[in-house]
Scaffold this motif. Structure first.
Motif, PDB file in Angstrom:
ATOM      1  N   PHE A 107       0.864  -1.178   0.000  1.00 35.03           N
ATOM      2  CA  PHE A 107       0.000   0.000   0.000  1.00 35.03           C
ATOM      3  C   PHE A 107       0.899   1.226   0.000  1.00 35.03           C
ATOM      4  CE2 PHE A 107      -2.323  -3.476   1.829  1.00 35.03           C
ATOM      5  CZ  PHE A 107      -3.616  -3.337   1.361  1.00 35.03           C
ATOM      6  N   ILE A 108       0.710   2.102  -0.974  1.00 37.34           N
ATOM      7  CA  ILE A 108       1.626   3.234  -1.141  1.00 37.34           C
ATOM      8  C   ILE A 108       0.894   4.569  -1.050  1.00 37.34           C
ATOM      9  CG2 ILE A 108       3.207   1.881  -2.563  1.00 37.34           C
ATOM     10  CD1 ILE A 108       2.040   3.403  -5.025  1.00 37.34           C
ATOM     11  N   VAL A 109       1.648   5.585  -0.638  1.00 38.13           N
ATOM     12  CA  VAL A 109       1.183   6.973  -0.653  1.00 38.13           C
ATOM     13  C   VAL A 109       2.291   7.832  -1.250  1.00 38.13           C
ATOM     14  CG1 VAL A 109      -0.342   6.696   1.340  1.00 38.13           C
ATOM     15  CG2 VAL A 109       2.051   7.422   1.688  1.00 38.13           C
ATOM     16  N   ASN A 110       1.973   9.049  -1.578  1.00 42.50           N
ATOM     17  CA  ASN A 110       2.961   9.993  -2.108  1.00 42.50           C
ATOM     18  C   ASN A 110       3.993  10.344  -1.037  1.00 42.50           C
ATOM     19  OD1 ASN A 110       4.003  12.879  -2.790  1.00 42.50           O
ATOM     20  ND2 ASN A 110       3.006  12.197  -4.685  1.00 42.50           N
ATOM     21  N   LYS A 111       5.213  10.611  -1.478  1.00 42.01           N
ATOM     22  CA  LYS A 111       6.295  10.944  -0.540  1.00 42.01           C
ATOM     23  C   LYS A 111       5.978  12.167   0.307  1.00 42.01           C
ATOM     24  CE  LYS A 111       8.852  13.885  -3.800  1.00 42.01           C
ATOM     25  NZ  LYS A 111      10.141  14.126  -4.478  1.00 42.01           N
ATOM     26  N   ASP A 112       5.134  13.070  -0.218  1.00 41.47           N
ATOM     27  CA  ASP A 112       4.809  14.291   0.525  1.00 41.47           C
ATOM     28  C   ASP A 112       3.765  14.073   1.616  1.00 41.47           C
ATOM     29  OD1 ASP A 112       6.583  15.792  -1.013  1.00 41.47           O
ATOM     30  OD2 ASP A 112       5.064  16.169  -2.560  1.00 41.47           O
ATOM     31  N   ASP A 113       3.150  12.899   1.606  1.00 43.47           N
ATOM     32  CA  ASP A 113       2.175  12.572   2.642  1.00 43.47           C
ATOM     33  C   ASP A 113       2.939  12.048   3.864  1.00 43.47           C
ATOM     34  OD1 ASP A 113       0.278  11.502   4.327  1.00 43.47           O
ATOM     35  OD2 ASP A 113      -0.754  10.339   2.791  1.00 43.47           O
ATOM     36  N   ASP A 148      -4.739   4.669   8.671  1.00 50.40           N
ATOM     37  CA  ASP A 148      -4.636   6.074   8.266  1.00 50.40           C
ATOM     38  C   ASP A 148      -5.116   6.321   6.838  1.00 50.40           C
ATOM     39  OD1 ASP A 148      -3.524   6.663  10.732  1.00 50.40           O
ATOM     40  OD2 ASP A 148      -1.459   6.472  10.026  1.00 50.40           O
ATOM     41  N   LEU A 149      -5.412   5.251   6.097  1.00 50.50           N
ATOM     42  CA  LEU A 149      -5.908   5.413   4.730  1.00 50.50           C
ATOM     43  C   LEU A 149      -7.383   5.832   4.709  1.00 50.50           C
ATOM     44  CD1 LEU A 149      -4.324   2.273   3.009  1.00 50.50           C
ATOM     45  CD2 LEU A 149      -3.540   4.649   2.862  1.00 50.50           C
ATOM     46  N   LYS A 150      -8.029   5.793   5.839  1.00 51.27           N
ATOM     47  CA  LYS A 150      -9.441   6.177   5.929  1.00 51.27           C
ATOM     48  C   LYS A 150      -9.646   7.590   5.395  1.00 51.27           C
ATOM     49  CE  LYS A 150     -13.293   6.552   9.220  1.00 51.27           C
ATOM     50  NZ  LYS A 150     -14.219   5.716   8.438  1.00 51.27           N
ATOM     51  N   GLY A 151     -10.633   7.755   4.513  1.00 53.57           N
ATOM     52  CA  GLY A 151     -10.970   9.070   3.968  1.00 53.57           C
ATOM     53  C   GLY A 151     -10.166   9.486   2.763  1.00 53.57           C
ATOM     54  N   LYS A 152      -9.283   8.616   2.270  1.00 52.84           N
ATOM     55  CA  LYS A 152      -8.436   8.980   1.137  1.00 52.84           C
ATOM     56  C   LYS A 152      -9.014   8.460  -0.179  1.00 52.84           C
ATOM     57  CE  LYS A 152      -4.136   9.293   3.717  1.00 52.84           C
ATOM     58  NZ  LYS A 152      -4.151  10.758   3.651  1.00 52.84           N
ATOM     59  N   THR A 153      -8.623   9.087  -1.274  1.00 50.28           N
ATOM     60  CA  THR A 153      -8.936   8.561  -2.602  1.00 50.28           C
ATOM     61  C   THR A 153      -7.961   7.418  -2.869  1.00 50.28           C
ATOM     62  OG1 THR A 153      -7.471  10.188  -3.654  1.00 50.28           O
ATOM     63  CG2 THR A 153      -9.799  10.763  -3.442  1.00 50.28           C
ATOM     64  N   PHE A 154      -8.503   6.292  -3.280  1.00 46.99           N
ATOM     65  CA  PHE A 154      -7.692   5.073  -3.322  1.00 46.99           C
ATOM     66  C   PHE A 154      -7.861   4.377  -4.664  1.00 46.99           C
ATOM     67  CE2 PHE A 154      -6.767   0.608  -2.438  1.00 46.99           C
ATOM     68  CZ  PHE A 154      -5.615   0.701  -1.669  1.00 46.99           C
ATOM     69  N   ALA A 155      -6.786   3.704  -5.117  1.00 49.50           N
ATOM     70  CA  ALA A 155      -6.840   2.971  -6.386  1.00 49.50           C
ATOM     71  C   ALA A 155      -6.464   1.505  -6.195  1.00 49.50           C
ATOM     72  CB  ALA A 155      -5.904   3.607  -7.406  1.00 49.50           C
ATOM     73  N   PHE A 156      -7.363   0.622  -6.602  1.00 49.63           N
ATOM     74  CA  PHE A 156      -7.013  -0.758  -6.868  1.00 49.63           C
ATOM     75  C   PHE A 156      -6.632  -0.843  -8.339  1.00 49.63           C
ATOM     76  CE2 PHE A 156     -10.055  -1.565  -3.283  1.00 49.63           C
ATOM     77  CZ  PHE A 156      -9.173  -2.238  -2.446  1.00 49.63           C
ATOM     78  N   HIS A 166      -0.823  -1.841 -12.700  1.00 46.80           N
ATOM     79  CA  HIS A 166      -0.045  -1.520 -11.499  1.00 46.80           C
ATOM     80  C   HIS A 166       0.752  -0.234 -11.690  1.00 46.80           C
ATOM     81  CE1 HIS A 166      -0.680  -5.373  -9.335  1.00 46.80           C
ATOM     82  NE2 HIS A 166      -0.831  -5.846 -10.554  1.00 46.80           N
ATOM     83  N   ASP A 167       1.391  -0.081 -12.850  1.00 48.45           N
ATOM     84  CA  ASP A 167       2.195   1.126 -13.064  1.00 48.45           C
ATOM     85  C   ASP A 167       1.322   2.380 -13.125  1.00 48.45           C
ATOM     86  OD1 ASP A 167       1.104   0.385 -15.482  1.00 48.45           O
ATOM     87  OD2 ASP A 167       2.952   0.548 -16.632  1.00 48.45           O
ATOM     88  N   SER A 168       0.085   2.229 -13.610  1.00 47.62           N
ATOM     89  CA  SER A 168      -0.837   3.374 -13.632  1.00 47.62           C
ATOM     90  C   SER A 168      -1.200   3.804 -12.219  1.00 47.62           C
ATOM     91  CB  SER A 168      -2.107   3.028 -14.408  1.00 47.62           C
ATOM     92  OG  SER A 168      -1.816   2.747 -15.757  1.00 47.62           O
ATOM     93  N   SER A 169      -1.371   2.849 -11.320  1.00 52.34           N
ATOM     94  CA  SER A 169      -1.656   3.184  -9.927  1.00 52.34           C
ATOM     95  C   SER A 169      -0.479   3.910  -9.287  1.00 52.34           C
ATOM     96  CB  SER A 169      -1.971   1.912  -9.126  1.00 52.34           C
ATOM     97  OG  SER A 169      -3.229   1.386  -9.469  1.00 52.34           O
ATOM     98  N   ILE A 170       0.715   3.399  -9.538  1.00 48.71           N
ATOM     99  CA  ILE A 170       1.914   4.015  -8.950  1.00 48.71           C
ATOM    100  C   ILE A 170       2.090   5.435  -9.461  1.00 48.71           C
ATOM    101  CG2 ILE A 170       4.436   3.889  -8.816  1.00 48.71           C
ATOM    102  CD1 ILE A 170       4.103   0.802  -9.059  1.00 48.71           C
ATOM    103  N   MET A 171       2.022   5.607 -10.774  1.00 48.76           N
ATOM    104  CA  MET A 171       2.197   6.944 -11.339  1.00 48.76           C
ATOM    105  C   MET A 171       1.049   7.858 -10.927  1.00 48.76           C
ATOM    106  SD  MET A 171       5.068   6.494 -12.672  1.00 48.76           S
ATOM    107  CE  MET A 171       5.209   8.188 -13.285  1.00 48.76           C
ATOM    108  N   GLY A 172      -0.141   7.289 -10.730  1.00 48.56           N
ATOM    109  CA  GLY A 172      -1.276   8.090 -10.270  1.00 48.56           C
ATOM    110  C   GLY A 172      -1.045   8.643  -8.881  1.00 48.56           C
ATOM    111  N   TYR A 188      -4.401   9.865  -7.242  1.00 43.19           N
ATOM    112  CA  TYR A 188      -4.904   9.089  -6.102  1.00 43.19           C
ATOM    113  C   TYR A 188      -4.024   9.409  -4.898  1.00 43.19           C
ATOM    114  CZ  TYR A 188      -5.914   6.337 -10.321  1.00 43.19           C
ATOM    115  OH  TYR A 188      -6.260   5.937 -11.583  1.00 43.19           O
ATOM    116  N   GLU A 189      -4.632   9.386  -3.720  1.00 41.70           N
ATOM    117  CA  GLU A 189      -3.841   9.619  -2.512  1.00 41.70           C
ATOM    118  C   GLU A 189      -3.133   8.359  -2.035  1.00 41.70           C
ATOM    119  OE1 GLU A 189      -5.815  12.939   0.159  1.00 41.70           O
ATOM    120  OE2 GLU A 189      -7.356  11.509  -0.526  1.00 41.70           O
ATOM    121  N   ALA A 190      -3.648   7.207  -2.443  1.00 44.04           N
ATOM    122  CA  ALA A 190      -3.052   5.937  -2.038  1.00 44.04           C
ATOM    123  C   ALA A 190      -3.458   4.867  -3.037  1.00 44.04           C
ATOM    124  CB  ALA A 190      -3.499   5.550  -0.630  1.00 44.04           C
TER     125      ALA A 190
END
Length: 304
Positions: free
Chosen positions: A127-133, A141-149, A192-198, A204-206
């Motif tokens: 499960f990943i988030v942006n480095k700035d998060d 802590d992922l509660k309330g975030k925009t998420f991508a499967f 998968h790469d689309s999720s990462i780049m997103g 996406y936030e996560a």
């Protein structure tokens, strides 16, 4: 069987008719020395022009070793392949972890071989988030975030991470994708790469992605390793595996398994699996217990 490039677990995407009409060896009652033909499904890779050649080399090597004709197919839908095995029209089939569970239930197959993983790390979803998060430190802590499967049909991009969330956070699997239930919104990126780049670009936030995709994108210059942070991970996901008809003569099953386990063509493994170091290893039924648990967790309907 972790060929994590474009379509990681979409291994059997071909003509459904070929697998049902092109396999005519019903040999359930024959002795081992009377089996004169086997039909197997190899690993297709439509994006790799050398895959067909290497698969054909594998087929010829198997024919030479076993002394019988080998018909090699590059696949059909999993459900069609499983039904072909049930009918005695297909002998060896490549399946995903999810399809293994279905093949065992529907066709009574036995595990044959799987492969060692590419790279040093075992195969799992992260499960990943942006480095700035800086605030998100756990799955909770992922509660309330925009998420991508990745895709509802993906084991590593959907089923395993969803099961992890449901189990660890005591969530309702039937509600998880609904807006504002746990995540603010849920999207399906398709790859998968689309999720990462997103996540990197802020779409996406996560996201939940196969961990082994990350170093591939780093190596390709598409991202830096520290562009994202990992805040959680699933258990190790079993590799896809080859299964074999249970009613083949035991002597023949042993010969087939021995051929796979002793196959040392490094160019074949590099072409089809991405590394000369990959090898076939024995697949064991207990390796896939985690799949049954996942099916139960997600209330996935079982089909006969």
């Amino acid at each position: 069987m972790k060929k994590l490039k474009v379509a990681m677990l979409a291994l059997l995407c071909g003509t459904t008719l070929a697998i049902m009409t092109g396999c005519g060896n019903d040999q359930s009652a024959t002795a081992a020395d009377e089996v004169d033909k086997l039909t197997i499904v190899q690993m297709p890779d439509e994006t790799n022009p050398d895959a067909g050649t290497k698969n054909d080399e594998f087929r010829k090597d198997m024919e030479k070793e076993l002394g019988i004709e080998i018909e090699e197919l590059e696949g059909a839908e999993y459900s069609v392949g499983i039904e072909a095995m049930k009918a005695g029209k297909l002998d060896v089939l490549l399946v995903t972890p999810m399809s293994y569970y279905q093949a065992k239930k529907v066709a009574g197959v036995e595990p044959l071989v799987t492969t060692t993983s590419m790279g040093e790390k075992p195969y799992r979803t992260v499960f990943i988030v942006n480095k700035d998060d800086k605030e998100t430190q756990s799955l909770e802590d992922l509660k309330g975030k925009t998420f991508a499967f990745v895709d509802p049909a993906s084991s590593s991009g959907y089923m395993f991470p969803k099961s992890k969330l449901v189990n660890e956070l005591d969530l309702d699997p039937d509600q998880l994708e609904n807006p504002d239930y746990f995540f603010k919104t849920v999207a399906y990126s398709g790859k998968h790469d689309s999720s990462i780049m997103g996540v990197i670009k802020g779409d996406y936030e996560a996201a939940a992605v196969a961990e082994q995709i990350i170093p591939q994108l780093v190596e390709a210059g598409m991202m830096k390793e520290d562009d994202i942070r990992i805040v959680g991970e699933t258990d190790v996901i079993p590799n896809a595996c080859f299964v074999i008809r249970a009613d083949l003569p035991q002597e023949m099953k042993d010969k087939i398994k021995g051929f796979y386990l002793n196959y040392e063509n490094g160019d074949y493994f590099e072409t089809l699996y991405g590394s000369k170091d990959v090898r076939f290893v024995e697949a064991k039924d207990e390796d896939y217990d985690v799949v049954k648990e996942m099916v139960e967790t997600l209330n996935i309907e079982e089909t006969e």
